[in-house]
Design an enzyme around this catalytic site. Structure first.
Site, PDB file in Angstrom:
ATOM      1  N   TYR A   1       0.790  -1.230   0.000  1.00  0.00           N
ATOM      2  CA  TYR A   1       0.000   0.000   0.000  1.00  0.00           C
ATOM      3  C   TYR A   1       0.824   1.284   0.000  1.00  0.00           C
ATOM      4  O   TYR A   1       0.257   2.370  -0.093  1.00  0.00           O
ATOM      5  CB  TYR A   1      -0.946   0.003   1.205  1.00  0.00           C
ATOM      6  CG  TYR A   1      -1.920  -1.144   1.178  1.00  0.00           C
ATOM      7  CD1 TYR A   1      -2.930  -1.200   0.230  1.00  0.00           C
ATOM      8  CD2 TYR A   1      -1.817  -2.192   2.083  1.00  0.00           C
ATOM      9  CE1 TYR A   1      -3.821  -2.257   0.191  1.00  0.00           C
ATOM     10  CE2 TYR A   1      -2.704  -3.250   2.063  1.00  0.00           C
ATOM     11  CZ  TYR A   1      -3.697  -3.280   1.115  1.00  0.00           C
ATOM     12  OH  TYR A   1      -4.576  -4.330   1.083  1.00  0.00           O
TER      13      TYR A   1
ATOM     14  N   HIS B   1      -8.614   1.500  -5.962  1.00  0.00           N
ATOM     15  CA  HIS B   1      -7.852   0.579  -5.112  1.00  0.00           C
ATOM     16  C   HIS B   1      -6.373   0.885  -5.288  1.00  0.00           C
ATOM     17  O   HIS B   1      -5.898   1.030  -6.421  1.00  0.00           O
ATOM     18  CB  HIS B   1      -8.123  -0.877  -5.486  1.00  0.00           C
ATOM     19  CG  HIS B   1      -9.548  -1.267  -5.285  1.00  0.00           C
ATOM     20  ND1 HIS B   1     -10.067  -1.539  -4.045  1.00  0.00           N
ATOM     21  CD2 HIS B   1     -10.569  -1.388  -6.170  1.00  0.00           C
ATOM     22  CE1 HIS B   1     -11.350  -1.822  -4.171  1.00  0.00           C
ATOM     23  NE2 HIS B   1     -11.681  -1.726  -5.450  1.00  0.00           N
TER      24      HIS B   1
END
Length: 150
Positions: free
Chosen positions: A26, A103
């Site tokens: 991430y 995302h």
């Protein structure tokens, strides 16, 4: 700031942990970093921008409901709710506000349970796997679309 359009950013569960949660997947920026950057980009584009992150599905649903009539576009990273939440899907269907699903990671290159989205077929578009840049691309696309069609 009063802008011509109002864009709402919604972030789902565990995104408040960005910066420390699996940075190899991430990235190292925090959600506050991302929201600050996007807020500045929205300001430069002349749009009103608001944000909510919640780990609670009902809070996201309530915010979607309250967006009806005062929000022109939604950017949403539903996180894990992507794969589980018929309720978020129904809320987005109900308000009929166009949205882009975002995302950070490429969900299609991850575990099989992450491949399905309850939202993608309703979205104007889906951006995944481009990290933090995906948020900026989504904002730019929303502004362009609103400017073109309004």
């Amino acid at each position: 700031m009063a802008g011509k359009f109002h864009i709402l950013l919604l972030n789902g569960p565990n995104l408040n942990m960005l910066g420390t949660r699996e940075p190899d997947i991430y990235g190292s920026l925090t959600l506050d970093d991302i929201v600050s950057k996007l807020s500045e980009e929205a300001h430069q584009s002349g749009v009103k921008f608001s944000h909510l992150q919640s780990n609670a599905e009902f809070e996201l649903i309530n915010r979607i409901h309250s967006a009806q009539g005062n929000t022109d576009f939604i950017l949403i990273n539903p996180a894990a709710f992507t794969h589980t939440s018929v309720a978020l899907r129904d809320a987005l269907l109900t308000v009929k506000i166009p949205f882009i699903e975002i995302h950070l990671s490429n969900v299609h290159a991850r575990e099989p349970f992450r491949h399905h989205s309850y939202l993608s077929d309703l979205a104007v578009g889906v951006i995944c796997g481009l990290g933090v840049d995906g948020y900026s691309f989504a904002l730019q696309a929303a502004v362009n679309r609103l400017s073109k069609f309004n």
